[in-house]
Design a protein around this motif. Structure first.
Motif, PDB file in Angstrom:
ATOM      1  N   LEU A 190    -109.216 -14.548 -11.823  1.00  0.00           N
ATOM      2  CA  LEU A 190    -110.313 -15.058 -11.012  1.00  0.00           C
ATOM      3  C   LEU A 190    -111.121 -13.958 -10.308  1.00  0.00           C
ATOM      4  CD1 LEU A 190    -108.878 -18.298  -9.392  1.00  0.00           C
ATOM      5  CD2 LEU A 190    -110.543 -18.076 -11.211  1.00  0.00           C
ATOM      6  N   LEU A 191    -110.456 -12.905  -9.865  1.00  0.00           N
ATOM      7  CA  LEU A 191    -111.195 -11.846  -9.154  1.00  0.00           C
ATOM      8  C   LEU A 191    -112.260 -11.187 -10.030  1.00  0.00           C
ATOM      9  CD1 LEU A 191    -111.518 -10.363  -6.468  1.00  0.00           C
ATOM     10  CD2 LEU A 191    -109.854  -8.703  -7.296  1.00  0.00           C
ATOM     11  N   PRO A 192    -111.958 -10.792 -11.264  1.00  0.00           N
ATOM     12  CA  PRO A 192    -113.040 -10.228 -12.090  1.00  0.00           C
ATOM     13  C   PRO A 192    -114.171 -11.212 -12.369  1.00  0.00           C
ATOM     14  CG  PRO A 192    -110.922  -9.639 -13.020  1.00  0.00           C
ATOM     15  CD  PRO A 192    -110.652 -10.614 -11.919  1.00  0.00           C
ATOM     16  N   ILE A 193    -113.819 -12.492 -12.538  1.00  0.00           N
ATOM     17  CA  ILE A 193    -114.868 -13.498 -12.761  1.00  0.00           C
ATOM     18  C   ILE A 193    -115.755 -13.614 -11.526  1.00  0.00           C
ATOM     19  CG2 ILE A 193    -115.283 -15.958 -13.136  1.00  0.00           C
ATOM     20  CD1 ILE A 193    -112.736 -15.934 -14.890  1.00  0.00           C
ATOM     21  N   LEU A 194    -115.124 -13.663 -10.348  1.00  0.00           N
ATOM     22  CA  LEU A 194    -115.896 -13.733  -9.104  1.00  0.00           C
ATOM     23  C   LEU A 194    -116.734 -12.467  -8.902  1.00  0.00           C
ATOM     24  CD1 LEU A 194    -113.324 -15.348  -6.644  1.00  0.00           C
ATOM     25  CD2 LEU A 194    -115.432 -16.359  -7.516  1.00  0.00           C
ATOM     26  N   GLU A 195    -116.176 -11.327  -9.249  1.00  0.00           N
ATOM     27  CA  GLU A 195    -116.925 -10.063  -9.130  1.00  0.00           C
ATOM     28  C   GLU A 195    -118.167 -10.088 -10.028  1.00  0.00           C
ATOM     29  OE1 GLU A 195    -116.751  -7.682  -7.076  1.00  0.00           O
ATOM     30  OE2 GLU A 195    -114.700  -7.417  -6.426  1.00  0.00           O
ATOM     31  N   MET A 196    -118.019 -10.589 -11.249  1.00  0.00           N
ATOM     32  CA  MET A 196    -119.171 -10.660 -12.153  1.00  0.00           C
ATOM     33  C   MET A 196    -120.230 -11.621 -11.634  1.00  0.00           C
ATOM     34  SD  MET A 196    -117.723 -10.356 -16.041  1.00  0.00           S
ATOM     35  CE  MET A 196    -116.448 -11.594 -15.917  1.00  0.00           C
ATOM     36  N   VAL A 197    -119.814 -12.761 -11.107  1.00  0.00           N
ATOM     37  CA  VAL A 197    -120.771 -13.730 -10.565  1.00  0.00           C
ATOM     38  C   VAL A 197    -121.540 -13.123  -9.400  1.00  0.00           C
ATOM     39  CG1 VAL A 197    -120.959 -15.935  -9.328  1.00  0.00           C
ATOM     40  CG2 VAL A 197    -119.520 -15.771 -11.361  1.00  0.00           C
ATOM     41  N   VAL A 198    -120.823 -12.469  -8.481  1.00  0.00           N
ATOM     42  CA  VAL A 198    -121.486 -11.860  -7.324  1.00  0.00           C
ATOM     43  C   VAL A 198    -122.398 -10.730  -7.776  1.00  0.00           C
ATOM     44  CG1 VAL A 198    -121.083 -10.533  -5.208  1.00  0.00           C
ATOM     45  CG2 VAL A 198    -119.703 -12.548  -5.687  1.00  0.00           C
TER      46      VAL A 198
END
Length: 164
Positions: free
Chosen positions: A10-18
């Motif tokens: 989830l952290l890499p996905i959230l990082e990409m979204v941000v």
């Protein structure tokens, strides 16, 4: 296990979204430049604060105290630096929090109370001997002269080769 799942998925996905959202607002290259700039700022802050905390730990060790809090702060600085080195705005934000000294100290104390650990600031000598040495408080020996004889090892081996 769930924590690791959240961390690695989830952290890499959230990082990409941000990163995409920030890139759409300020521009893609500006967002990338901010991420790269945060890496250099993180390295510099780690170097300076790590040096200061290590110096405080050495001073405590020289004074005979255990530098437990300083060691935990160095660990928090290293974790903050690692978060600053990971590309992304969320990890940079978390890393900046760990690199601010009052916030870092608060989080270390909070973590200690949450885990139930106690950091006892004690003198190394007292911890080692479990009592205070009596010779440090005894001031009567300061002005006494100790009388004695000595011989050199050379003098015992070769009595003809005396330099006296």
């Amino acid at each position: 296990m769930r924590f690791l799942f959240l961390l690695f998925i989830l952290l890499p996905i959230l990082e990409m979204v941000v990163l995409i959202k920030v890139g759409s607002i300020i521009g893609a290259w500006n967002a990338v430049a901010l991420v790269i700039l945060s890496v250099f700022i993180g390295i510099e802050v780690i170097r300076r604060q790590g040096f200061k905390t290590t110096l405080r730990a050495r001073q405590k060790m020289a004074a005979g105290e255990l530098p437990a809090m300083e060691m935990l702060e160095n660990l928090a600085i290293a974790l903050g630096g690692l978060l600053m080195l990971i590309p992304g705005f969320i990890t940079d934000f978390l890393g900046i929090f760990l690199l601010i000294p009052p916030v870092r100290r608060f989080l270390v104390r909070r973590w200690l109370t949450a885990t139930g650990m106690k950091v006892q600031q004690t003198n190394i000598y007292e911890a080692e001997f479990h009592r205070e040495p009596t010779w440090q408080n005894d001031q009567t020996h300061i002005h006494h002269t100790i009388d004695g004889d000595y011989t050199r090892e050379q003098d015992k081996e070769d009595p003809e080769n005396r330099n006296c």
